[in-house]
Design an enzyme around this catalytic site. Structure first.
Site, short mmCIF file in Angstrom:
data_model
loop_
_atom_site.label_atom_id
_atom_site.label_comp_id
_atom_site.label_asym_id
_atom_site.label_seq_id
_atom_site.Cartn_x
_atom_site.Cartn_y
_atom_site.Cartn_z
CE LYS A 1 68.01 62.37 74.38
NZ LYS A 1 69.12 62.79 73.59
CB SER B 1 67.08 63.46 70.65
OG SER B 1 68.06 63.54 71.44
CB SER C 1 70.66 65.00 70.54
OG SER C 1 69.86 64.49 69.74
#
Lengths: 552, 552
Positions: B128, B205, B229
């Site tokens: 990420k 997310s 997330s």
């Protein structure tokens, strides 16, 4: 009722809990009898002295074999504690009746089943006032919190764990309000004094506990530490004290000031006159898996302290001073003795010189203490009308209330600064010092003073920085205080000096009074990395072994 | 430069990092090609497909024996990722050149020394955008953070640990700004879509990571989770994802929003298409002793997951719904299948009925997210002039910025409430459920939905509560998402209902569209106590084993 009346009632109720035959006719003055311990010894029977000078590990087999009953052990420590209270003002709560009842139950259990109820069967333990016990106040020095006895569901998890093993709580000890001072004075109890020298402070904030354990009123007790509050009174009382990393031991359901402040937490830890007792009880508590009682405790299993310390030559790093104030003669002498004995034993001692000073690390903690502008202190004192005890402003670095943060980001910035200090000093310790030791390892531990002086007049607390201890609250390292010596007015005379590195250096040089602190114990901090409580204990055993080696 | 230009330059630079021969002439629409995976398979060589469908544990022996080179493995995943990016918009940064250089170096090392540089030699991993890698931006969805390449001293500790083992980072994946949404949209990259069904959201997310790993663009990657997330995009992508307890894995030097907020922290964790890979890499990281890299990591040693799960019959507690909204048909079906398979395998499934609801636990987390009134989001967006992406307000429970706390005690109260919720639910789990299981133990694990629906149109994120996932951020339990099924428009038709327990129940019933979410994966959460990541993995293996048992 005025706050003065409420406070007096509390004091009276503590005294009223002492059996009449243990009340002294007259209390000698501090000048007449500076050292409470010898005086108290003279008031006890030989058997009481034998019991109260025994360690837990010595008492345990005698209890398990039926040679000593839980009741006689508890009574001996109760008698000694009652005398200590009268000489040092160390008890916030006395509940001998409950303790004797528990001891009697344990003796009946033992008679019936032929076994003890657990490893601490019949062992009386003391606790700082914050530790919640059923039916007893946890006022932590605030008049407004008197007369709020703790209910069953709010008993401290640590107390439950220990009680399940048979430990018998029988007293709780004094703290300054909010635990926010390196001395122990409150509007409820007045001042608690040093058990070795009643003219000076017992230190704080676990000062009642220090005086009690130092005077052998219990073999072991529990203090708390958010800035040195276990370590300063341990040093001032000539005992061992462990400040572990945050939540290694369960703090759940202790009464606390700023209880929910999330950036830098208080820890609970043992204070004991014997290092093996301290180690033993630590192991018992961790083996009880405190993470099943307290959501904040990480499940770090118990590791044998001896296994945590490398065999052969160790390398210690010594912080000999903070480069702002030269420690007083007895403290310098204590460090020199430790260094010499370690080297004599084949170890090495190098300089501790991290990129972040102890003052800078301490400032983070000080900013956290003042984050709410002491709102809680103001609220608690206003609730009863009592004035704020001036001593407790010293931790915030001044004579007035700290301002507190404005936007919440200022508080988050405390967390950021703390983390950065931890990263920088960890990197120095774990990586940089490896280049200096010659062992292929980083330094094995840090040796460091606890305080600039052996003690001080309680009103003079504001003169001191406290950075030797508070730095490790920011760093969250594991620390054991090891007693080294007692100040000696003949040996620890004030040196003549004409040059000073700071005004504070000069001020504290002037303040030092060899006569005043004569006989006060001095300890050192023995420091292991974060979460390495067993290593700190193992290193303390090494230091202790060098100091107490026969013939040396 | 306008923020639009800065954003476009970033998007262009990502595309420019893809070799020309991997650029698709035309990108099919979501209606034409809802599922990206099959389309991409058709664009790869047989060898590329074989490599990218292999697990780490399958690749490792081939690399160690010299059968596969680091470069050909890296190139195969790079090619697949490049195609995935073009179909799902999942990449925030592409740096194939650096990766190929590292792979080439590793191949040379292997040729010279006849051994690999570590257990992850030649294994490409994704991350990420928050994970800091040298020379690469960590903009986490904010235009104002573009063009701030990370310097060497700020590389994430987790990345260093993995790189030392030979792992090769080659892309970073998209996030919504501040990671504050259960979907993945930003003004830099626009929307990232679901790899199984490009008409709907990839979740968030860690949505870019979900799309990438779900599409086998890497065997394993790293997400973060402060409210679900990791878990939502794992469920939406049919992969495994682990949200461990706070700081079990090192978060040090990740770029983060609200980075220093001390009450409830984001965690970093692995997302993988294979559970054994996830377990293996977790073990590698913990064995590397992250507490030596990150002061916040407690030294909890690795424990064998199989040893953490009792032999014989297990008892799971099932949260079948939150009593406010009936989960959609595919989610209900997934829970029913898990329950049936567990019972078929001889386990037991009882009801999870704690004293604190998932909504109440979630509210604590939501209040923490909004503690600073999103000041950081406002500052970062104002710095570039970009508007606040509406999706990121959904986590604060509304269409406007949350108010934020006034006095700091309101923030401390968040910490208090969190701790109380943890104590109450721990007590229920560890003590109360023991009376219900018949095994003498508490329930061994919790099974729980991840989300009400398999996915949703990204603009509709505000309709959902997120309490199935966020409750475990407040509780800080260890959770592994296990994929169960894909939604099937024929099987998962909307039931007719006339009674609803809440307006939201009716709203989401109306919202459900079997056609829209056809083909979307659905996973469940498998939950172990706090700090028991190994147990969560072990329980996930049990659930997974029941689901994938041949013939069932």
């Amino acid at each position: 009722m005025t706050w003065q009346e409420t406070a007096k009632n509390k004091r009276d109720s503590v005294m009223a809990a002492i059996p009449q035959e243990w009340i002294l006719d007259t209390i000698p003055s501090a000048t007449e009898v500076p050292n409470a311990i010898l005086f108290i010894d003279s008031k006890l029977t030989e058997k009481e002295r034998a019991i109260t000078y025994s360690t837990i590990l010595e008492l345990q087999p005698q209890i398990q074999s039926g040679k000593l009953s839980a009741l006689e052990v508890t009574k001996a420590f109760a008698h000694r504690s009652a005398l200590l209270h009268q000489l040092t003002n160390c008890c916030a709560e006395i509940f001998f009746d409950k303790a004797f009842e528990t001891a009697t139950y344990q003796d009946e259990f033992f008679a019936q089943h032929g076994r003890t109820i657990g490893p601490l069967h019949g062992i009386p333990l003391s606790a700082k006032d914050q530790i919640n016990l059923e039916g007893i106040d946890s006022a932590m020095g605030f008049v407004s919190l008197i007369n709020n006895p703790i209910e069953k569901q709010d008993v401290s998890k640590l107390a439950i764990i220990l009680q399940q093993m048979g430990a018998i709580f029988f007293i709780k000890t004094t703290t300054p309000p909010a635990m926010m001072a390196y001395t122990t004075t409150s509007n409820i109890y007045g001042e608690t004094v040093n058990v070795y020298n009643r003219k000076v402070s017992c230190g704080g904030s676990s000062g009642g506990e220090g005086a009690l354990i130092g005077g052998r009123g219990a073999p072991l007790g529990w203090g708390t530490d958010i800035g040195g509050s276990i370590r300063v009174p341990s040093s001032f009382a000539g005992i061992y004290g462990l400040r572990g990393s945050t939540n290694r031991l369960p703090y759940c359901k202790l009464t606390n000031s700023f209880a929910d402040q999330p950036v830098l937490s208080s820890v609970v830890g043992p204070m004991a006159s014997d290092l093996q007792d301290l180690k033993y009880v630590m192991e018992l508590v961790i083996q009880a898996e405190p993470w099943k009682f307290d959501p904040k405790c990480p499940p770090i299993p118990w590791r044998d302290p001896e296994q945590q310390v490398p065999a052969g030559k160790l390398v210690f790093a010594l912080q000999s001073w903070n480069k702002l104030v030269m420690p007083s003669p007895p403290v310098k002498r204590a460090l020199a003795i430790v260094k010499e004995k370690l080297i004599d034993a084949g170890h090495d001692v190098i300089e501790w010189d991290p990129p972040i000073s102890s003052m800078t690390a301490t400032q983070v903690a000080v900013d956290v203490y003042g984050a709410d502008g002491y709102k809680e202190v103001v609220d608690y004192t206003q609730a009863s009308g009592e004035p704020i005890v001036p001593e407790i402003l010293s931790l915030a670095g001044g004579a007035t209330l700290p301002k507190g943060v404005g936007h919440i980001h200022e508080h988050w910035d405390h967390a950021k600064r703390r983390y950065e200090v931890q990263q920088a000093v960890d990197d120095y310790w774990f990586n940089e010092t490896t280049k200096l030791t010659g062992t292929g390892r980083p330094v094995d531990g840090i040796i460091c003073p606890v305080w600039d002086t052996p003690s001080f007049k309680t009103r003079d607390i504001g003169k001191f920085y406290g950075d030797y201890v508070a730095q490790f609250n920011t760093l969250d390292y594991s620390v054991v205080v090891v007693p080294v010596l007692c100040a000696d007015k003949l040996e620890d005379t004030k040196p003549s000096r004409s040059e000073f590195v700071s005004d504070k250096d000069e001020e504290l040089w002037e303040y030092y009074d060899a006569e005043l602190v004569d006989g006060c114990p001095v300890g050192v901090q023995v420091v292991a990395p974060r979460w390495q409580e067993e290593t700190a204990i193992g290193l303390a055993e090494v230091v202790d072994g060098c100091l107490r080696k026969s013939g040396s």
